[in-house]
Scaffold this active site. Structure first.
Site, PDB file in Angstrom:
ATOM      1  N   ILE A 476       0.825  -1.215   0.000  1.00 18.58           N
ATOM      2  CA  ILE A 476       0.000   0.000   0.000  1.00 18.58           C
ATOM      3  C   ILE A 476       0.858   1.263   0.000  1.00 18.58           C
ATOM      4  CG2 ILE A 476      -1.969  -1.140   1.051  1.00 18.58           C
ATOM      5  CD1 ILE A 476      -1.169   0.077   3.730  1.00 18.58           C
ATOM      6  N   GLY A 477       2.139   1.082  -0.208  1.00 21.80           N
ATOM      7  CA  GLY A 477       2.994   2.263  -0.325  1.00 21.80           C
ATOM      8  C   GLY A 477       4.319   2.206   0.425  1.00 21.80           C
ATOM      9  N   ILE A 638      15.739  -2.201  11.360  1.00 21.32           N
ATOM     10  CA  ILE A 638      15.192  -1.496  10.196  1.00 21.32           C
ATOM     11  C   ILE A 638      15.712  -2.158   8.927  1.00 21.32           C
ATOM     12  CG2 ILE A 638      15.060   0.720   9.005  1.00 21.32           C
ATOM     13  CD1 ILE A 638      13.539   0.525  11.725  1.00 21.32           C
ATOM     14  N   ASN A 640      15.118  -1.271   5.697  1.00 26.35           N
ATOM     15  CA  ASN A 640      15.556  -0.319   4.674  1.00 26.35           C
ATOM     16  C   ASN A 640      15.397   1.085   5.239  1.00 26.35           C
ATOM     17  OD1 ASN A 640      15.636   1.530   2.501  1.00 26.35           O
ATOM     18  ND2 ASN A 640      14.972  -0.043   1.056  1.00 26.35           N
ATOM     19  N   THR A 643      13.216   3.609   2.891  1.00 25.81           N
ATOM     20  CA  THR A 643      11.759   3.484   2.861  1.00 25.81           C
ATOM     21  C   THR A 643      11.182   3.667   4.271  1.00 25.81           C
ATOM     22  OG1 THR A 643      11.984   1.087   2.981  1.00 25.81           O
ATOM     23  CG2 THR A 643      11.629   2.028   0.811  1.00 25.81           C
ATOM     24  N   GLN A 647       8.484   6.391   5.537  1.00 24.39           N
ATOM     25  CA  GLN A 647       7.250   6.080   6.284  1.00 24.39           C
ATOM     26  C   GLN A 647       7.068   7.041   7.435  1.00 24.39           C
ATOM     27  OE1 GLN A 647       4.800   3.466   6.718  1.00 24.39           O
ATOM     28  NE2 GLN A 647       5.934   1.583   6.548  1.00 24.39           N
ATOM     29  N   GLY A 711       6.755  -3.414  13.817  1.00 25.53           N
ATOM     30  CA  GLY A 711       6.008  -2.554  12.896  1.00 25.53           C
ATOM     31  C   GLY A 711       6.361  -1.085  13.038  1.00 25.53           C
ATOM     32  N   GLU A 714       2.326   2.596  11.871  1.00 25.99           N
ATOM     33  CA  GLU A 714       1.366   3.297  12.753  1.00 25.99           C
ATOM     34  C   GLU A 714       2.073   4.268  13.699  1.00 25.99           C
ATOM     35  OE1 GLU A 714      -1.564   2.037  11.653  1.00 25.99           O
ATOM     36  OE2 GLU A 714      -0.594   0.276  10.786  1.00 25.99           O
TER      37      GLU A 714
END
Ligand SMILES: Cc1cc2nc3c(=O)[nH]c(=O)nc-3n(C[C@H](O)[C@H](O)[C@H](O)COP(=O)(O)OP(=O)(O)OC[C@H]3O[C@@H](n4cnc5c(N)ncnc54)[C@H](O)[C@@H]3O)c2cc1C
Lengths: 747, 327
Positions: A476-477, A638, A640, A643, A647, A711, A714
């Site tokens: 989704i991106g 992490i 990458n 990216t 985020q 994650g 969020e």
């Protein structure tokens, strides 16, 4: 160079593997598939808020050039899964999702009540304006503030008192009231609407009467496949869902919406592929939103700054037909070491469309209240907000009474404070100026469960030494494909440019929705499992190509750069291509699944973030400029940095929108949105977004998954809005408890 | 969007006669406002007369006055040396509007004639006397945070959204128009009108009249000027309140002043009483506050825009302070 090859891959800021496709337009989004015989659809929304459709007049529309059909509840074919008034699809929320054209009932303003099909988009659009409805209108209720006393306990909590939505009490209820220092405050978060760049779109195609293909903007191809198979009473394999590229989703693709079913009905009725893309205005009521939420927090501490009690009540809006719930009070249960904590979560059904998760769902709203209240209490204690948080730091989860899998929140606080220049902050509000502008510093903490689910991945090692992976997961991106290539590269020992990761297709192996910041952990683990299975296979076949591997054990071998070598005598080596050749194989093809083990349940698993904000506020015009943001994240290893950094910057930008501008307002006389385009519903523009510095603790958490990741999506936004609000208070002495913080509230 | 005819003209006279012949014909310039309104079914012209090839895009000086052709584009006008050197207030106001992309499409004539951004005007399912006379004013008892505090009527409380027009009102501009009956010149402050009982009519332009140019007389307001736009985000949002302020200062005394506000009325709101007060006063925050008080006389707010009663005078003071280089 004595580093292992793979050490360079994970954590490497590898460019997006699909970046070139995206910027050259080669990437295909759901509305870009040109199927033969394709026709175009436009949905018609209701203009009343509640009632029944008496009649549909589609004569003029049908006479209009190029129009093939006007479909509404009056003439729509029956959706077989809708029989017996049963749930047509398993709603990811509770209750009953709205069924397209099921009957003549109108539940909210903007409900899709007809769909017009024509040979061109323009003709469909024109004809859509010609369809007329007569209604029997009922009185509607959309005003949250007037009705918030009618909030109810969610069904899920009624059925299961252990549900995270149920009332929670630790220690004594409302113990905060007797504390030495207390604060009590109400916070309001307005409705925030899903507005990713890509509009919701679906192209539906019935290959045969019982074989459906949809190119659909969703966050999970498998869950969507399941939902439509159930809705249309079809064997699962007869439904194919393709969602190869998603132009941002943020949660709105976690639910299948009525317009999708409408397009599928239309395709079946006109017997041609139907393409439907929503208009920007439709995004305000057809694809969910972050619900209007009222919260009250009472918090108390001893004079030396130990929290003694927190009481947190949250009431969130939902629709009358579906129970949307989110974890608004979760952070309050586990973040601070208070012996007494009570939370109450209620939902208020109104005549509106169903909300859905939006980035940092629940927690982002809850953190606005909790982290502002923390700031208020620190101020009342005359304590530095960071010191106050450190004084109430928890080394185990006070809710679950379990050790953290990992928690590096202290490190985040330390680094962030230094990078923002926290030492310059004035304890007294209004104590700092830059020219005529008031300068303030604020911070907010964010957390979100470090979730992981089950998934399978297929890997095909080919004779030419390249490898192809497949998973049904969507991107989704965040750059899922890129991260998976990096994980695969590390674990199979093949350079990233020889790895292809295919996704977004329900024909590929099982993956859940992309959501809840769980994708890297979930699918990445399956990539590792598949790589390991391929390595096992290579090991058993290697002796055919190189005898000296005959007795070698897995741990004695280095898999790197497309070949295996013995760690002890690196000159003994054999390439993967050679192994395949000598075994007369054209490929190794393996599907492997992975799921979290029970061991991980002995820990409490969360990601953490801290956002530091410096604002400038104009003392007489009330303009707020976010001047600098520093965000520090504890999201495990992490994969990458590029990216991941991306985020965080995106999440902070969303947080600035939440703090300062986003506000979907309903005129309750009509039950209709007033701010429903980009001129009236403001999201940040470049000029609103300052320098955003991001830092990662970058320490692995192997309890969550074998890559050590947690994650990230969020926590990028959770805690940003309170950081801004706290900075505004520090600048002005004005405590704005109702978002957004617009100039009118500060003068 | 309804079906319509399209014709392209290359002369002003041809434009006027093409629009005069058909009751619901309209000129189209940049189209950045008109096309939006058509897509939403708010205006439904039967014919669009494209005037983009009429040679009306010159920016020139005549004597000491500046003349800007009606088809000159907002972006280039804001960057023109003639404007930035002698009328920087206009350049600032233009740059405060919309986005770079829109400014490169939008014309000076079209900008003046852009319609209100009142959400009730924009939603064809809601009442709006401006869009559909007789249906009532949705904003009066509705969500009126963006609405007028001056010059409204019980028929309409919308505001004019143009930034450029606020500067033009302040700078004593006039509008040259050509119509079926020939040419005439309209002082800018008389160009837009108050809603009264005909809120559907925004301006005093007569049927068939084409704007050909705007003239700004030389007025020496090029040193101490400021266009302040307070809005919900830093760029690409309409004004909550805006102020065009221009001063002539000699030895710390105000020799002349021009002041106008945007976002407060159905037209750019020129503040002549406050201007008069400022003449001869010392350059000081006290003078500016007093002027702001005068400017606010007669202001009245609705449920959601009471903040404008504070924000407007604050903004006047702030704009004057910046213009006078006090900050
Ligand atoms: C998203 C968005 C944000 C915006 N933000 C701002 C803002 O912050 N501030 C601001 O000031 N503006 C803003 N605008 C409005 C913008 O300035 C106007 O749309 C633009 O100036 C209109 O010019 P145009 O040439 O495109 O006019 P058109 O759309 O072509 O025409 C507008 C009207 O003028 C008439 N017309 C045009 N030329 C003539 C003429 N020569 N003689 C007679 N009639 C004529 C047309 O018939 C039509 O009725 C915004 C617009 C958009 C879309």
């Amino acid at each position: 160079m004595n580093k292992l090859f793979f050490d360079k891959v994970i954590g490497d800021p590898l460019n997006r593997v699909d970046g070139r496709m995206k910027v050259t337009g080669a990437a295909k989004y759901s509305a870009e598939y040109q199927l033969p015989n394709l026709v175009h659809a436009v949905v018609v929304p209701s203009t009343i808020t509640k009632g029944r459709i008496k009649s549909v007049d589609s004569k003029a529309a049908l006479r209009s050039p190029g129009v093939l059909a006007v479909i509404s509840h009056e003439n729509a074919i029956k959706v077989p899964g809708n029989a017996d008034n049963e749930h047509p699809t398993e709603p990811p929320t509770g209750g009953q999702p709205l069924r397209a054209f099921y009957n003549n009932k109108v539940y909210f303003n903007g409900q899709p009540i007809a769909i017009v099909i024509a040979d061109t988009l323009e003709r469909a659009q024109y004809a859509a304006g010609l369809v007329k409805f007569e209604y029997d209108q009922d009185k509607h209720v959309t005003d949250f503030e007037l009705n918030k006393g009618k909030g109810v306990l969610p069904e899920k909590a009624k059925k299961d008192p252990k549900s995270s939505l149920a009332d929670y009490d630790r220690g004594v209820v409302d113990a905060y009231k007797t504390a030495a220092v207390t604060v009590e405050a109400e916070y309001i978060h307005p409705t925030e609407v899903h507005n990713p760049m890509e509009l919701q779109a679906i192209t539906a195609y019935w290959e045969t009467d019982d074989k459906l293909t949809v190119y659909d903007k969703v966050q999970g191809t498998k869950p969507t496949q399941q939902a439509f198979a159930k809705e249309w009473n079809l064997p699962v394999q007869n439904v194919k869902v393709i969602s190869e590229f998603v132009g941002g989703a943020f949660g709105n693709g976690l639910h299948n919406w009525p317009h999708e079913t409408a397009a599928i009905i239309a395709a079946k009725m006109v017997k041609r592929p139907v393409k439907l893309m929503l208009r920007r205005e439709h995004m305000f009521y057809m694809v969910g939103y972050r619900p209007y939420t009222w919260q009250q927090i009472g918090m108390g501490a001893s004079a030396d700054g130990k929290i003694t009690g927190i009481s947190h009540i949250a009431i969130g809006q939902t629709s009358t037909y579906e129970e949307f719930t989110e974890s608004t009070v979760q952070q309050t249960k586990m973040m601070y070491a208070s012996p007494n904590v009570s939370t109450r979560y209620r939902i208020l059904p109104l005549d509106v469309s169903t909300p859905i998760w939006m980035r940092g769902p629940g927690e982002a709203t809850g953190a606005f209240a909790l982290e502002c209240a923390m700031d208020e209490l620190a101020f009342a204690l005359n304590m530095d907000p960071i010191q106050f948080r450190l004084a109430n730091y928890t080394d185990e989860d006070p809710e679950k009474k379990l050790p953290w899998s990992t928690k590096y929140l202290k490190e985040c606080l330390e680094v962030g404070a230094e990078k923002i220049g926290w030492s310059k902050r004035s304890m007294k509000p209004g104590g700092l100026r830059a020219g005529e502008w008031l300068v303030g510093y604020g911070m907010g903490v964010g957390t979100f469960g470090a979730h992981r689910g089950a998934a399978a991945v297929r890997g095909r090692l080919l004779a030419n030494g390249t490898i192809i992976f497949q998973s049904a997961v969507t991107d989704i991106g965040p750059g899922t494909g890129t991260a998976m290539v990096q994980i695969a590269s590390e674990h199979i020992g093949i350079a990233p440019d020889k790895i292809t990761f295919q996704l977004g297709n329900s024909d590929f192996p099982q993956a859940p929705n992309q959501g809840g910041s769980a994708t890297v952990a979930t699918v990445g683990s399956a990539v590792v499992a598949t790589c390991n299975a391929i390595k096992e296979k290579l090991l058993t076949m290697a002796p055919t190509a190189e005898k000296r591997f005959a007795n070698a054990k897995m741990e004695e071998i280095l898999f790197d750069n497309g070949q295996m070598s013995l760690l002890k005598s690196p000159s003994i080596k054999v390439s993967y291509t050679n192994i395949l050749k000598k075994n007369s194989l054209t490929e190794i093809d393996i599907i492997q699944d992975a799921k979290p083990d029970d061991e991980s349940n002995k820990y409490s698993k969360y990601s953490f973030s801290v956002h530091f904000v410096q604002v400038h506020v104009h003392p007489t015009t009330g303009q707020v400029k976010v001047n600098k943001v520093v965000t520090c994240a504890d999201a495990g290893k992490i994969v990458n940095k590029k990216t991941a950094g991306n985020q965080l910057i995106g999440g902070v930008t969303g947080g600035i929108g939440m703090a300062l501008m986003e506000d979907a307002i309903i005129d309750h006389r009509f039950g209709r949105y007033i701010t429903k385009d980009f001129a009236d519903y403001h999201v940040p523009v470049h000029a609103d977004v300052p320098q955003i510095e991001v830092y990662f603790v970058d320490k692995p958490d192997y309890i969550v998954d074998p890559m050590g990741t947690k994650g990230l999506g969020e926590i990028a936004i959770i805690g940003v809005a309170p950081a801004v609000a706290n900075a505004v208070f520090n600048a002005t002495g004005k405590r704005i408890r109702q978002l957004p913080i617009t100039p009118d509230k500060l003068i | 969007m309804n079906q319509f005819q399209y014709s392209r003209v290359t002369h002003s006279n041809a434009a006027v006669s093409a629009v005069s012949k058909e009751k619901a014909a309209m000129f189209i310039a940049g189209g950045t406002n008109l096309i939006d309104l058509m897509k939403r079914g708010i205006v439904n012209p039967t014919r669009l007369v494209d005037i983009n090839r009429v040679p009306l895009n010159e920016i020139k000086t005549e004597g000491n006055s500046l003349i800007i052709g009606a088809l000159a584009l907002n972006g280039p006008v804001a960057e023109s040396k003639l404007v930035t050197e002698k009328f920087p207030l206009l350049a600032q106001a233009l740059n405060a509007g919309a986005s770079a992309q829109i400014r490169n499409m939008a014309t000076i004539g079209g900008n003046m004639l852009q319609r209100t951004r009142c959400p009730y005007f924009y939603d064809t399912t809601m009442p709006c006397n401006k869009r559909e006379p007789g249906t009532g004013c949705g904003a009066l008892e509705g969500f009126n945070r963006m609405h007028a505090i001056f010059g409204f009527s019980d028929q309409c409380i919308a505001v004019h959204p143009s930034d450029m027009s606020v500067a033009l009102a302040a700078l004593d501009a006039s509008v040259l128009v050509i119509g079926p009956k020939g040419e005439r010149r309209i002082p800018f402050t008389d160009f837009h009108r108050l809603p009264g009982d005909k809120p559907q009519i925004d301006t005093n332009l007569q049927a068939g009249e084409l704007i050909t140019s705007v003239t700004i007389p030389d007025n020496g307001f090029n040193k101490n000027v400021h266009y302040l736009k307070v809005r919900d985000r830093t760029s690409y949002a309409f004004a909550l309140v805006s102020v065009a302020a221009a001063l002539q200062i000699e030895k710390n005394t105000i020799r002349d002043a021009r002041l106008a506000m945007g976002g407060v009325a159905h037209k750019p709101w020129r503040l002549t009483e406050a201007e008069k007060f400022l003449i001869g006063k010392p350059v000081s925050e006290a003078s500016f506050s007093e002027a702001a008080k005068i400017a606010m006389q007669g202001a009245k707010a609705f449920k959601y825009n009471t903040y404008k009663l504070t924000l407007a005078p604050n903004s006047i003071v702030q704009a004057l302070k910046v213009a006078a280089k006090l900050v």
